[in-house]
Design an enzyme around this catalytic site. Structure first.
Site, PDB file in Angstrom:
ATOM      1  N   ILE A   1       0.831  -1.197   0.000  1.00  0.00           N
ATOM      2  CA  ILE A   1       0.000   0.000   0.000  1.00  0.00           C
ATOM      3  C   ILE A   1       0.870   1.254   0.000  1.00  0.00           C
ATOM      4  CG2 ILE A   1      -1.638   1.341   1.377  1.00  0.00           C
ATOM      5  CD1 ILE A   1      -2.814  -1.381   2.309  1.00  0.00           C
TER       6      ILE A   1
ATOM      7  N   ASP B   1      14.219   3.541  11.203  1.00  0.00           N
ATOM      8  CA  ASP B   1      13.444   2.864  12.244  1.00  0.00           C
ATOM      9  C   ASP B   1      12.490   3.902  12.813  1.00  0.00           C
ATOM     10  OD1 ASP B   1      12.375   1.696  14.479  1.00  0.00           O
ATOM     11  OD2 ASP B   1      14.287   1.372  15.505  1.00  0.00           O
TER      12      ASP B   1
ATOM     13  N   ASN C   1       1.972   5.203   7.348  1.00  0.00           N
ATOM     14  CA  ASN C   1       1.566   3.883   6.877  1.00  0.00           C
ATOM     15  C   ASN C   1       2.354   2.743   7.516  1.00  0.00           C
ATOM     16  OD1 ASN C   1       0.594   1.844   4.746  1.00  0.00           O
ATOM     17  ND2 ASN C   1       2.784   1.928   4.308  1.00  0.00           N
TER      18      ASN C   1
ATOM     19  N   SER D   1      -7.104  -0.258  10.278  1.00  0.00           N
ATOM     20  CA  SER D   1      -7.366  -1.572   9.684  1.00  0.00           C
ATOM     21  C   SER D   1      -8.809  -1.975   9.976  1.00  0.00           C
ATOM     22  CB  SER D   1      -6.417  -2.614  10.280  1.00  0.00           C
ATOM     23  OG  SER D   1      -6.796  -3.933   9.932  1.00  0.00           O
TER      24      SER D   1
ATOM     25  N   TYR E   1      -2.476  -6.856  17.453  1.00  0.00           N
ATOM     26  CA  TYR E   1      -2.497  -6.021  16.254  1.00  0.00           C
ATOM     27  C   TYR E   1      -3.785  -5.194  16.210  1.00  0.00           C
ATOM     28  CZ  TYR E   1      -2.983  -4.981  11.229  1.00  0.00           C
ATOM     29  OH  TYR E   1      -3.182  -4.368  10.016  1.00  0.00           O
TER      30      TYR E   1
ATOM     31  N   LYS F   1      -4.436  -1.016  16.107  1.00  0.00           N
ATOM     32  CA  LYS F   1      -5.150  -0.378  15.009  1.00  0.00           C
ATOM     33  C   LYS F   1      -6.421   0.316  15.500  1.00  0.00           C
ATOM     34  CE  LYS F   1      -2.290  -1.302  11.713  1.00  0.00           C
ATOM     35  NZ  LYS F   1      -1.580  -0.225  10.996  1.00  0.00           N
TER      36      LYS F   1
ATOM     37  N   ILE G   1      -6.514  -6.800   1.417  1.00  0.00           N
ATOM     38  CA  ILE G   1      -5.819  -6.183   0.291  1.00  0.00           C
ATOM     39  C   ILE G   1      -4.731  -7.143  -0.168  1.00  0.00           C
ATOM     40  CG2 ILE G   1      -4.554  -4.165  -0.531  1.00  0.00           C
ATOM     41  CD1 ILE G   1      -7.393  -3.532   0.474  1.00  0.00           C
TER      42      ILE G   1
ATOM     43  N   THR H   1      -1.636  -7.993  -0.756  1.00  0.00           N
ATOM     44  CA  THR H   1      -0.250  -7.601  -0.534  1.00  0.00           C
ATOM     45  C   THR H   1       0.505  -8.742   0.146  1.00  0.00           C
ATOM     46  OG1 THR H   1      -0.688  -6.695   1.669  1.00  0.00           O
ATOM     47  CG2 THR H   1      -0.940  -5.181  -0.209  1.00  0.00           C
TER      48      THR H   1
END
Length: 255
Positions: free
Chosen positions: A21, A67, A94, A147, A161, A165, A194, A196
């Site tokens: 993305i 980083d 992103n 997300s 995760y 988000k 998506i 990816t």
């Protein structure tokens, strides 16, 4: 590409902008006349290839290895971007990802803290650095990466995760309130499935097929599907839009 975006001459910083993305966003902003600095952590070959591709096309672009969880490094990234391209007008934060799947009872404190660092702290530091430049100018646009997991809790073993988000989705609204009076807009995107490397690594062909079958549009999204929304949110075409997190999932979020 979307029309009427008036991005010519704008300086954009995209974190995690070498591939997926982020890479699609880097190409989209450059194609619409923006000057683009993008960071990468480990994708050196992809970053150099993308930088070369865009420079060969006559675009102003800088690839910066960084980083984004380190405050000093983030400050230096913005210094490099502004020295090379001018003050940052647009930030697309992103960078991030799912480090590995782990059930809550099996998640180590190290994994939990790393998820926070990679997804949430990197976003905070990028926003802070961008706002230090934007606030005195009383202008700027920020787009954050959330997300579908922020809304549906994510897949198996992704609670850490999903938590980060979800925090980013809330952070969009908090920042939009804080800096709106200064003329700065903050929005977010929340992609679903998506196509990816993320899903190549953390999903299975069977899992992806099942998700597509539950998606009203009956397909996976593409990085370009997300990049076009980011482009719109960053542009003057969205000048009265702030504090929103747009879900990009083919209608899956309705279910």
């Amino acid at each position: 590409m979307a029309s009427g975006l008036r991005l010519s001459g704008k300086t954009v910083l995209i974190t995690g902008g070498a591939s997926g993305i982020g890479g699609a966003a880097t190409r989209a902003f450059a194609a619409n006349g923006a000057k683009v600095a993008f960071t990468y952590a480990t994708s050196a070959d992809a970053a150099k290839a993308l930088e070369g591709e865009l420079r060969d096309a006559g675009r102003d672009v800088i690839a910066i290895k960084a980083d984004m969880t380190d405050p000093g490094t983030v400050t230096d990234v913005f210094r490099q971007a502004e020295t090379g391209l001018g003050p940052v007008d647009i930030l697309f934060a992103n960078a991030g990802g799912l480090l590995k799947r782990s059930r809550c009872v099996e998640t180590s404190i190290d994994l939990w803290q790393e998820a926070i660092a990679v997804n949430l702290t990197s976003t905070f530091l990028a926003c802070q650095a961008a706002l230090r430049s934007m606030e005195p100018r009383k202008s700027g646009t920020i787009v954050l990466m959330s997300s579908l997991a922020a809304f549906d809790g994510g897949g198996p073993g992704a609670s850490h995760y999903a938590a980060t988000k979800g925090a980013i989705a809330t952070y969009v609204r908090a920042l939009a309130k804080e800096v709106g009076p200064l003329g700065i807009r903050v929005n977010g995107v929340a992609p679903g499935l998506i196509g990816t490397r993320f899903h190549d690594v953390f999903n299975t062909p069977e899992g992806r097929k099942a998700t597509v079958e539950r998606t009203p549009l009956r397909r996976e999204g593409t990085p370009e599907d997300v990049a076009e929304v980011v482009l719109f949110l960053a542009s003057d075409s969205a000048s009265y839009l702030s504090g929103e997190v747009i879900q990009i999932n083919g209608g899956l979020g309705m279910i």
